[in-house]
Design an enzyme around this catalytic site. Structure first.
Site, PDB file in Angstrom:
ATOM      1  N   SER A 322      38.327  36.136  33.811  1.00 38.97           N
ATOM      2  CA  SER A 322      37.988  36.795  35.074  1.00 38.97           C
ATOM      3  C   SER A 322      38.743  36.140  36.233  1.00 38.97           C
ATOM      4  CB  SER A 322      36.475  36.712  35.301  1.00 38.97           C
ATOM      5  OG  SER A 322      36.169  37.067  36.616  1.00 38.97           O
ATOM      6  N   TRP A 325      42.234  37.315  36.131  1.00 36.60           N
ATOM      7  CA  TRP A 325      42.331  38.696  36.618  1.00 36.60           C
ATOM      8  C   TRP A 325      42.365  38.717  38.140  1.00 36.60           C
ATOM      9  CZ3 TRP A 325      39.293  41.903  39.693  1.00 36.60           C
ATOM     10  CH2 TRP A 325      39.618  43.260  39.660  1.00 36.60           C
ATOM     11  N   HIS A 326      41.600  37.814  38.761  1.00 33.96           N
ATOM     12  CA  HIS A 326      41.549  37.800  40.229  1.00 33.96           C
ATOM     13  C   HIS A 326      42.816  37.216  40.851  1.00 33.96           C
ATOM     14  CE1 HIS A 326      37.255  38.530  39.647  1.00 33.96           C
ATOM     15  NE2 HIS A 326      37.249  38.946  40.897  1.00 33.96           N
ATOM     16  N   ALA A 327      43.602  36.481  40.076  1.00 34.29           N
ATOM     17  CA  ALA A 327      44.812  35.888  40.646  1.00 34.29           C
ATOM     18  C   ALA A 327      45.686  36.989  41.232  1.00 34.29           C
ATOM     19  CB  ALA A 327      45.576  35.133  39.567  1.00 34.29           C
ATOM     20  N   LEU A 329      44.909  38.626  43.903  1.00 35.47           N
ATOM     21  CA  LEU A 329      44.122  39.465  44.797  1.00 35.47           C
ATOM     22  C   LEU A 329      44.025  38.781  46.151  1.00 35.47           C
ATOM     23  CD1 LEU A 329      41.229  40.631  42.473  1.00 35.47           C
ATOM     24  CD2 LEU A 329      43.012  42.033  43.431  1.00 35.47           C
TER      25      LEU A 329
END
Lengths: 489, 320
Positions: A322, A325-327, A329
């Site tokens: 998770s 995945w946020h990297a 943003l």
């Protein structure tokens, strides 16, 4: 086109007008075209990415429909998922990984020179979101939850649906497709609720998040120069900035969808009122992503059905993924996101390990455990744990994040005295006031939906509340095109 | 959905009335805190006839800082209206002159010229939609009609006119209670300490785009139209380059070719052009990288400006 720009509302009004004039059976097709226009308006090249993902999804779904054996089915799914998730990983990390490789090579190396020229195009806004929607669609088709493909056009409309395209929610096809398969016809109640959600979402974004942002940006720009009070304020302010930014976007997305008669899944449920980190991630914050990870990663890994050690490993793995995945943003690609994911994973594991103790306390002292004081303490502890995690999310490097936390920890006891003498500006007071207002509204919403409350009040009260909200948008909103944090890839 | 129509219309009608009230309050505040906005200055001007009107970007503004404009009037014996405004190129200044000439007259125009303002739409078309300029300009029918004309004829963004007409930037003004003053005015007595980093940053800011002949040509044409408009109203036009510190002057990109082109065009029109860029070579005359402080403005008046504004006027008369 940003949800906070005038151009978007001109586009929305035009889309709605044509939508209303069309026969209900054809409306979905118009919305597919409008979604393509929306995504391509700022850069037509964006459409190539969306079309690429859509074609892979349709082709894989076609393969899945024709697969006669479990092996072919698994192979087809693996093909589709590896192309989509591989593209996401490549667009997110290729350049960063290549820079790291180039960085460790010798300065005069010819390999360094050759590798230094390798770049992938930057993926457009929303890519993280619609690739995850695409992956969930394929898995659901493979699992037989969706007839593959119910309609290629409907599947394309599901991926491209413009209100959720840039920053979610990652709505499931099982929720979206049945709605769009029927003639779309919004009901008056849903239409009014949609408008209220849009106004409330704009208030969260333009009034709260964007008024907090400059104060946060200033401190995180050079945290070494910030005073302990400024650091503390920026930690609290960022917790509310990111919540209002992201949930504001979601509210607007839900509201716009309702204008067209589509109900998207709920994505936020007053997260800072969570009693535990588990509740925060599992039931209240970015619910559509949490459920995605639960259903498509955690459960397939064995979830909690395996041994305790394996379960903790699964939890940590899901949170680290998770984080990855946020990297990208909003705040670049870096180790901070990995640290953020790992920290929240650790919270979750510790919380799960301590659950028997909490249960014992609840059984032994039920009235004390459920008293307002204890519940408030739990809310505050959970909020602070999450806020510490956000420091890693927002800081430019792990070193910066640790610096902020270290300075706060060493000066924690001095803070009350320092706050007393701190020269608060009007912007600080505005931020504090807006946060207090938000907490009050969420507290009331927790007991009964504020929109349900509004609907039950006399028209004069309802309208007065709406005018106040709109006046706040006009007077206090910041409209200088600040992007939503979560839509930046 | 039809059941929503009547309540929706009532809601919108009441909303428009409430918005109008907000707009009225914001407009009153604009008039109360107005100070340096050129449109505000024109609409609030006590006189109809002036001897001189000064136009230009921020380099013209110190000539009106903290009572210096009144001193200029006293010492030259002329009525002077300084309409210089932050970061504005020839297109915006032509608009300001057009607004001025609607209800006022002036004998002469002093244009403070800056090369950077000819290099980018950021200092021309885009300035019309800068909320700081829009919100400082009081609502006026003549200004509105001119703005709409500029939208049609000069390609300025339509939302600049929309913003002006709806009063949105005034309602949304975060500094609604503060006087509409450029922060430079508060630093008028400061002395600049040269800093290569500051100069570099300032140059990057002023020149966001590399030199482009087509863009420069467009704004030179706009500048010529401004001069023609002034002359048609019987004004004499003088163009001046303000003094700049030596480190800043040296850092200006491609300045000599622009100056040569400007001088050539002005000579063709018989318009006097005075280049005072190197007239005050000491950083103590500036409050930042490129703006005159009080000491610099006084020195500039003595060395260069007085002979232009009041030729032949002796010092003793000026002092009186």
């Amino acid at each position: 086109m940003l949800f906070t720009s005038l151009g978007f509302y001109v586009f929305l009004a035009g889309t709605l007008a044509v939508f209303a004039l069309l026969p209900p059976a054809f409306r979905w097709f118009w919305l597919l075209g409008a979604s393509a226009f929306f995504y391509g308006a700022s850069n037509p090249g964006n459409l190539a990415f969306l079309a690429g993902v859509t074609l892979v999804v349709l082709f894989t779904a076609w393969l899945l429909k024709r697969a006669r054996t479990p092996f072919v089915r698994r192979a087809s799914l693996a093909f589709g998922l590896s192309v989509i998730v591989g593209a996401l990983a490549a667009f997110k990390y290729f350049d960063t990984a290549m820079q790291s490789v180039v960085g460790v090579l010798a300065a005069d190396s010819s390999l360094r020179a050759a590798l230094g020229g390798w770049h992938l195009p930057t993926a457009p806004a929303g890519f993280s979101f619609y690739t995850f929607a695409a992956a969930s669609y394929l898995i659901d088709v493979a699992r037989g939850r969706i007839a593959a493909p119910a309609s290629a056009g409907h599947a394309a409309a599901y991926l491209a649906w413009f209100p959720k395209l840039l920053a979610g929610p990652i709505d499931r096809a099982t929720n979206f497709l049945p709605q769009i398969a029927k003639p779309l016809s919004p009901d008056p109640g849903g239409f009014v609720l949609g408008l209220e959600l849009i106004a409330f979402g704009l208030f969260k974004k333009a009034v709260i998040a964007d008024n907090l942002a400059p104060l946060v940006d200033r401190v995180y720009g050079i945290p070494a120069f910030a005073s302990p009070v400024e650091l503390a304020l920026s930690v609290y302010f960022f917790a509310f900035q990111i919540y209002c930014d992201f949930s504001g976007y979601t509210d607007i997305a839900l509201g716009i969808s309702l204008l067209f008669g589509v109900r998207l899944a709920e994505n936020f449920r007053r997260p800072y009122l969570s009693l535990s980190v588990r509740e925060f991630w599992g039931e209240r914050w970015h619910i559509s992503l949490s459920q995605w990870f639960r259903d498509y990663l955690y459960v397939p890994l064995g979830g909690s059905r395996t041994g305790r050690g394996r379960m903790y490993l699964n939890l940590m793995f899901v949170f680290v993924v998770s984080g990855l995945w946020h990297a990208g943003l909003g705040y670049g690609v870096g180790w901070t996101f990995l640290a953020w994911g790992a920290l929240n994973g650790a919270y979750h594991c510790i919380g799960t390990a301590a659950r028997p103790l909490w249960s014992k306390l609840e059984v032994s002292w039920p009235s004390a455990w459920n008293s307002t004081g204890v519940r408030l303490a739990r809310v505050l502890v959970t909020f602070h744990l999450i806020a510490i995690g956000w420091v890693f999310f927002r800081a430019r490097s792990v070193a910066d994040a640790l610096l902020v936390l270290k300075r706060l920890a060493t000066r924690a006891l001095d803070l009350p005295g320092l706050i007393w003498h701190y020269p608060f500006t009007t912007d600080h007071w505005l931020g504090i006031g807006l946060i207090a207002l938000l907490i009050a509204v969420e507290w009331a919403d927790e007991k009964r939906s504020i929109f349900a409350r509004l609907a039950s009040y006399p028209v004069a009260v309802r309208w007065a509340a709406c005018y106040l909200l709109l006046a706040a948008l006009a007077i206090l909103g910041r409209w200088q095109s600040r992007e939503f944090i979560y839509m930046q890839f | 959905m039809r059941t929503l129509l009547n309540p929706a219309l009532r809601f919108v009608a009441i909303g428009i009335v409430l918005y109008g009230l907000l707009g009225y309050a914001a407009e009153r505040l604009t008039l109360a805190v107005g100070h340096s906005n050129p449109i505000f200055k024109i609409l609030a001007a006590s006189e109809v006839n002036y001897d001189w009107v000064i136009l230009g970007a921020s380099h013209a503004m110190p000539l009106d800082f903290d009572g210096f404009g009144a001193r200029l009037e006293r010492e030259t014996g002329h009525r002077i209206l300084n309409l210089g405004s932050l970061g504005t190129g020839p297109l915006y200044n032509r608009f300001v002159l057009d607004v001025f000439l609607r209800k006022h007259r002036a004998g002469s125009l002093l244009y403070i010229v800056d090369a950077f303002s000819f290099r980018s739409s950021a200092w021309n078309e885009e300035r019309f939609s800068d909320v700081k300029l829009v919100r400082g300009a009081p609502l006026d029918r003549d200004v509105a009609s001119l703005l709409l004309r500029y939208v049609r004829e000069d390609g300025i963004p339509a939302y600049a006119a929309l913003d002006y007409l709806t009063l949105f930037s005034k309602i949304n003004n975060r500094d609604r209670f503060a006087q509409d003053t450029w922060e430079g005015e508060r630093q008028f007595d400061r002395i600049y300490r040269p800093s290569p980093a500051m100069v570099r940053k300032r140059i990057d800011y002023l020149y966001p785009e590399p030199p482009n002949r087509v863009i420069s040509e467009r704004y030179l044409a706009s500048f010529e139209a401004l001069i023609d408009a002034a002359r048609q109203r019987g004004m004499t036009v003088t163009v001046v380059r303000m003094p700049l510190p030596p480190d800043f002057r040296r850092a200006l990109p491609d300045e000599s070719s622009f100056d040569a082109e400007l001088a050539r065009r002005l000579a063709q029109r018989g318009t006097p052009f005075h280049d005072f860029a190197s007239a005050l070579d000491d950083p103590r005359y500036f409050f930042d990288t490129d703006h005159l402080n009080r000491q610099g403005a006084e020195a500039f008046l003595d060395c260069c400006l007085r002979p232009i504004l009041a030729p032949g006027r002796p010092q003793a008369v000026q002092a009186r």
